[in-house]
Design an enzyme around this catalytic site. Structure first.
Site, PDB file in Angstrom:
ATOM      1  N   CYS B 135       0.854  -1.193   0.000  1.00 20.59           N
ATOM      2  CA  CYS B 135       0.000   0.000   0.000  1.00 20.59           C
ATOM      3  C   CYS B 135       0.889   1.242   0.000  1.00 20.59           C
ATOM      4  CB  CYS B 135      -0.928   0.031   1.205  1.00 20.59           C
ATOM      5  SG  CYS B 135      -1.875   1.574   1.246  1.00 20.59           S
ATOM      6  N   LYS B 170       0.782  -9.781  -1.950  1.00 20.08           N
ATOM      7  CA  LYS B 170       0.494  -8.782  -3.001  1.00 20.08           C
ATOM      8  C   LYS B 170       1.679  -7.844  -3.160  1.00 20.08           C
ATOM      9  CE  LYS B 170      -3.157  -5.605  -4.499  1.00 20.08           C
ATOM     10  NZ  LYS B 170      -4.501  -5.091  -4.145  1.00 20.08           N
ATOM     11  N   GLY B 270     -10.289  -4.324 -10.163  1.00 23.90           N
ATOM     12  CA  GLY B 270     -10.314  -3.286  -9.126  1.00 23.90           C
ATOM     13  C   GLY B 270     -11.101  -2.076  -9.554  1.00 23.90           C
TER      14      GLY B 270
END
Lengths: 258, 308
Positions: B135, B170, B270
């Site tokens: 992130c 991820k 997404g």
């Protein structure tokens, strides 16, 4: 809420210098929507520009026709202004939480600044059908930007004095509130105007509901992209908890998002 | 009318069986019930939750999103209800939808990731975990673990020790060599990789002469990043043996096919969920159509058939 693909445009007409109304027929949406709710429109289905949908308040509902009001501001609305009745759009709606009409109130005052007139046509129509006394206080930049409305107008103001009283619409509000009994205020417009309306109403202990604007991605409360800070310091999403809020729920000291 | 030939869309991610290869990407499908009426968790092969942290997080200062050319910036900042509220309030509603649930988690420290992984491991309804080490919108944790192979490996190894089901990591594209990270994470025990997360980006409001986003910078997603995603997938595919889940700007079935052909076993959707909530269904019917036209009976036959 539902997604409606390939919706045919009924009309797209200019109503002032920069504003247009666009209408389309979606019987299901027209039937289920409430004033203050919005539709999320994909402006160019099949293309990635513009990419995200744009939220628009429902300006009015006439029969099974849904009408939105918009101002050409950027590339998305520029594109929308060029759409003609042979074109189609992809529409999701109705979305969000609209105005909460308190049937016990004697007087319903609608306060709109500029494009904040957008949800008021539908709200006025609903109040009329409920036989509730209502009037509109309407402020605009100048007469060329005044958007015609079916609602009974009690006063108009303009920044340049070209129509109504010169000055801000909020300067008309205190006197108006003094002259009526048991009122409720519904406001939509630029952030500084909403902030002033909220303060005036809070000082007089008059309930006030505001319709907020924000950049949105999902429109359904999933992405948390459109949040504003609430008075308890937490963030609340405009798309699903709003766009209409009790003015006391909002922290008015934050920078405006849009 | 001639009956259409049925295409086998099932895929397997290191033992995790999915009915189709289209997965909802973390943060874009909320906790799985927000889109009711528009899209259902069951449309997807699996749904990845919004990133969950131990304690609730308010998220970043708004504005949090901004549209850019063929893409969007976001700086949500991992706003989430925290593990307890997720488990008690959000999860039961998602479980009712009968979709495969993958929990995405993040922490500030390795210990926090481990503690969360232990808690998730105990939940029978959640068969897989996706570690968010990529992130770009939070200061601690997140990407701090995703940009250095040894930190990524240390975290993966620690979580692997306590987490017994399918472990997905991820990855971030904000690195100079994604293959090195992929190899390190594979060696540390990951079962599969998702790539890519968003790219660092920003936008400026020229009237206010300020960044558009309240957090100044954000993560770029959408069609604009698809070539970057495919490049990173291509590099990772030739570096590791574990299954790869491709994502980054997939809007339609043609985009999804590019990822499958390059080496992905499954794909994540997404930003497309925001634009078109029926994207997953549209992509699946497009994939089946492509298979029919090309006499392919199983979707898994497409993975990595890129001719170079």
């Amino acid at each position: 809420m539902k997604q409606y693909h390939s919706i045919q445009i009924a009309s797209n007409a200019r109503v002032s210098d920069k504003a247009y109304t666009l209408s389309f027929k979606i019987p299901g949406l027209a039937k289920s929507a409430d004033p203050g709710q919005f539709v999320h429109i994909r402006l160019s289905p099949g293309s990635n520009h513009p990419l995200l949908r744009r939220p628009f308040s429902i300006n009015d509902i006439r029969g099974d026709k849904v009408e939105i009001l918009y101002e050409v501001k950027g590339s998305g609305t520029e594109l929308l202004s060029q759409i003609s009745p042979k074109d189609t759009l992809d529409v999701i709606g109705p979305l969000g939480k609209g105005f909460d009409i308190d049937l016990r109130k004697r007087y319903h005052l609608l306060v709109a600044g500029g494009m904040g007139i957008a949800p008021m046509g539908f709200l006025g129509r609903r109040l009329k059908s409920l036989k509730l006394k209502h009037e509109l206080l309407y402020g605009c930049r100048s007469s060329s930007e005044l958007i015609p409305s079916d609602i009974k107008i009690c006063s108009i103001s303009s920044d340049d004095g070209s129509c109504g009283k010169k000055g801000l619409v909020t300067s008309l509000l205190p006197d108006k509130l003094e002259s009526c009994q048991n009122p409720v205020v519904y406001a939509c417009g630029p952030w500084p105007m909403l902030k002033a309306v909220a303060r005036i109403c809070q000082n007089k202990n008059i309930p006030c509901q505001v319709s907020l604007e924000s950049f949105m991605a999902c429109g359904v409360g999933a992405c948390q992209g459109c949040v504003v800070r609430s008075s308890d310091g937490s963030y609340i999403s405009v798309c699903d908890k709003g766009p209409v809020f009790d003015s006391r729920l909002i922290d008015w000291d934050q920078d405006c998002v849009v | 009318m001639k009956k259409l030939k049925k295409i086998d869309l099932r895929v397997s991610l290191a033992g995790l069986k999915l009915k189709n290869p289209v997965i909802a990407a973390s943060g874009t499908f909320g906790y799985g019930t927000e889109y009711t009426g528009l899209a259902e968790p069951g449309d997807f092969g699996a749904v990845i939750t919004k990133t969950i942290t131990l304690a609730p997080r308010p998220g970043n200062r708004p504005p949090r999103i901004c549209e850019t050319a063929s893409g969007m910036l976001n700086s949500i900042g991992l706003a989430n209800v925290g593990f307890e509220a997720f488990k008690n309030d959000k999860l039961p509603r998602l479980v009712e939808k009968k979709a495969v649930i993958i929990a995405n988690i993040a922490g500030n420290t390795i210990e926090e990731y481990v503690e969360l992984a232990k808690k998730i491991n105990k939940i029978s309804h959640i068969p897989a975990l996706e570690l968010n080490i990529s992130c770009p919108n939070v200061k601690q944790g997140g990407i701090a673990f995703g940009t250095d192979p040894s930190s990524a490996a240390a975290l993966t190894k620690a979580v692997r020790k306590v987490y017994k089901k399918t472990l997905i990591v991820k990855l971030s594209p904000n690195v100079s060599d994604i293959a090195a990270i992929a190899r390190a994470v594979e060696k540390a025990g990951a079962d599969a990789l998702s790539l890519i997360n968003t790219l660092y980006g920003m936008a400026v409001d020229i009237k206010k002469r300020r960044p558009v986003l309240g957090n100044i910078t954000g993560g770029l997603s959408g069609p604009a990043i698809k070539p970057v995603a495919l490049y990173n997938l291509y590099k990772a595919y030739h570096s590791v043996k574990i299954p790869l889940i491709g994502l980054g700007g997939i809007m339609d079935h043609r985009d999804a096919l590019e990822f499958l052909i390059t080496g992905a076993v499954a794909v994540q959707i997404g930003t497309a969920n925001f634009v078109n909530p029926s994207a997953a269904k549209d992509i699946l019917s497009g994939l089946a159509g492509y298979c029919r036209e090309n006499n392919i009976t199983k979707i898994t036959k497409l993975t990595g058939i890129l001719k170079c």
